[in-house]
Design an enzyme around this catalytic site. Structure first.
Site, PDB file in Angstrom:
ATOM      1  N   ASN A  16       0.836  -1.208   0.000  1.00  0.00           N
ATOM      2  CA  ASN A  16       0.000   0.000   0.000  1.00  0.00           C
ATOM      3  C   ASN A  16       0.873   1.261   0.000  1.00  0.00           C
ATOM      4  O   ASN A  16       0.542   2.259  -0.639  1.00  0.00           O
ATOM      5  CB  ASN A  16      -0.948   0.013   1.200  1.00  0.00           C
ATOM      6  CG  ASN A  16      -2.215  -0.782   0.934  1.00  0.00           C
ATOM      7  OD1 ASN A  16      -2.988  -0.429   0.049  1.00  0.00           O
ATOM      8  ND2 ASN A  16      -2.418  -1.850   1.682  1.00  0.00           N
ATOM      9  N   ARG A  93       0.945  -2.823  14.815  1.00  0.00           N
ATOM     10  CA  ARG A  93       0.850  -2.554  16.247  1.00  0.00           C
ATOM     11  C   ARG A  93      -0.323  -1.626  16.529  1.00  0.00           C
ATOM     12  O   ARG A  93      -0.602  -0.731  15.718  1.00  0.00           O
ATOM     13  CB  ARG A  93       2.120  -1.892  16.759  1.00  0.00           C
ATOM     14  CG  ARG A  93       3.161  -2.884  17.205  1.00  0.00           C
ATOM     15  CD  ARG A  93       4.452  -2.174  17.398  1.00  0.00           C
ATOM     16  NE  ARG A  93       4.629  -1.697  18.764  1.00  0.00           N
ATOM     17  CZ  ARG A  93       5.122  -2.447  19.744  1.00  0.00           C
ATOM     18  NH1 ARG A  93       5.441  -3.698  19.530  1.00  0.00           N
ATOM     19  NH2 ARG A  93       5.307  -1.951  20.953  1.00  0.00           N
ATOM     20  N   ASN A 110      -6.161   4.478   8.762  1.00  0.00           N
ATOM     21  CA  ASN A 110      -5.760   3.071   8.609  1.00  0.00           C
ATOM     22  C   ASN A 110      -6.619   2.432   7.523  1.00  0.00           C
ATOM     23  O   ASN A 110      -7.744   2.877   7.267  1.00  0.00           O
ATOM     24  CB  ASN A 110      -5.976   2.335   9.936  1.00  0.00           C
ATOM     25  CG  ASN A 110      -5.553   0.879   9.862  1.00  0.00           C
ATOM     26  OD1 ASN A 110      -4.507   0.547   9.325  1.00  0.00           O
ATOM     27  ND2 ASN A 110      -6.388  -0.018  10.374  1.00  0.00           N
ATOM     28  N   HIS A 112      -8.276  -1.264   6.418  1.00  0.00           N
ATOM     29  CA  HIS A 112      -8.589  -2.591   6.958  1.00  0.00           C
ATOM     30  C   HIS A 112      -9.274  -3.406   5.857  1.00  0.00           C
ATOM     31  O   HIS A 112     -10.194  -2.909   5.204  1.00  0.00           O
ATOM     32  CB  HIS A 112      -9.518  -2.442   8.177  1.00  0.00           C
ATOM     33  CG  HIS A 112      -9.760  -3.740   8.888  1.00  0.00           C
ATOM     34  ND1 HIS A 112      -8.812  -4.316   9.711  1.00  0.00           N
ATOM     35  CD2 HIS A 112     -10.819  -4.580   8.890  1.00  0.00           C
ATOM     36  CE1 HIS A 112      -9.295  -5.452  10.198  1.00  0.00           C
ATOM     37  NE2 HIS A 112     -10.513  -5.639   9.714  1.00  0.00           N
TER      38      HIS A 112
HETATM   39  C1  GRF Z   1      -3.361  -4.825   3.875  1.00  0.00           C
HETATM   40  O1  GRF Z   1      -4.232  -5.873   3.534  1.00  0.00           O
HETATM   41  C2  GRF Z   1      -4.063  -3.833   4.766  1.00  0.00           C
HETATM   42  O2  GRF Z   1      -5.435  -3.743   4.527  1.00  0.00           O
HETATM   43  C3  GRF Z   1      -3.834  -4.405   6.146  1.00  0.00           C
HETATM   44  O3  GRF Z   1      -2.540  -4.961   6.096  1.00  0.00           O
HETATM   45  C4  GRF Z   1      -2.205  -5.295   4.753  1.00  0.00           C
HETATM   46  C5  GRF Z   1      -0.935  -4.584   4.454  1.00  0.00           C
HETATM   47  O4  GRF Z   1      -0.389  -4.949   3.217  1.00  0.00           O
HETATM   48  N1  GRF Z   1      -3.976  -3.380   7.151  1.00  0.00           N
HETATM   49  P1  GRF Z   1       0.869  -4.155   2.656  1.00  0.00           P
HETATM   50  O5  GRF Z   1       1.957  -4.228   3.734  1.00  0.00           O
HETATM   51  O6  GRF Z   1       0.447  -2.749   2.385  1.00  0.00           O
HETATM   52  O7  GRF Z   1       1.291  -4.897   1.435  1.00  0.00           O
END
Ligand code: GRF
Length: 206
Positions: A16, A93, A110, A112
């Site tokens: 992300n 965390r 955040n 999710h």
């Molecule tokens: C994603 O699925 C996000 O929704 C969740 O943790 C994952 C992180 O993936 N909170 P990345 O580290 O961004 O590849």
């Protein structure tokens, strides 16, 4: 327009984070990543930051075992880099410090991988949705408060998962949409105002 200074907090893969960096490069996200903060010295996100010459701050949980102190170290870094938005992207965390949460109230977001409040608090919400036999799941981008995965919702998108054969396939399907949605929400944050009315978040463009 001026780019909003942001910090990204990531613990692992950081895909992300990469999606946000790519959108910034394409001129589609009016943000500048001032710092990557991680609790994991092995996080792949670190390489992604380094390849863009973005400063990396590693706050090792083994070196700072006290949770309040750990969060205050994060706050110190956020203040130091003058960030206006904190983007949690696979940050594993829970932020517990009231001092940090109060100082950055409605400035920490955040993502999710479920349609909250479904699978609230789960670290494997995609697998939960698969096991539950859900035909639809999705993603939620929300403000971070002391209620885990329970802060006011900025954005949600439903994703059809009825053809997925495994929990991993559900995760792969949802993350593609996460990569489109997260930079867009950061961009909206930079360009307008999110007003909080009770539990509802209303977007007002500048
Ligand atoms: C994603 O699925 C996000 O929704 C969740 O943790 C994952 C992180 O993936 N909170 P990345 O580290 O961004 O590849």
């Amino acid at each position: 327009m001026d780019k909003i200074p942001i910090a990204v907090l990531a613990s692992e893969r950081g895909s992300n984070f990469q999606a946000i960096l790519d959108a910034i490069d394409r001129g589609e996200c009016a943000a500048e990543v001032k710092v990557l903060i991680t609790d994991n010295p092995e996080a792949k996100a670190i390489d992604r930051a380094k390849s863009k010459n973005i400063p990396v701050e590693i706050i090792d949980k083994k070196a700072v075992p006290d949770r309040e102190q750990f969060d205050l170290e994060i706050k110190k870094k956020l203040d130091e880099y003058g960030v206006q938005l904190v983007v949690l992207a696979g940050y594993m965390r829970i932020i517990k410090s009231k001092e940090l949460l109060d100082a950055y109230k409605y400035k920490i977001i955040n993502i999710h991988p479920s349609l909250l409040p479904a699978f609230k608090g789960s670290t494997h919400a995609q697998h939960d949705a698969f096991k539950q036999g859900c035909k639809m799941s999705g993603l939620t981008i929300h403000f971070v408060t002391d209620d885990i995965d329970g802060g006011p919702i900025l954005y949600q998108e439903a994703v059809e998962i009825s053809d997925c054969k495994t929990g991993d396939e559900v995760a792969d399907t949802i993350i593609k949409i996460e990569h489109e949605a997260y930079p867009q929400v950061v961009d909206s944050f930079a360009r307008g105002k999110y007003e909080i009315q009770g539990r509802r978040v209303i977007y007002v463009a500048d």
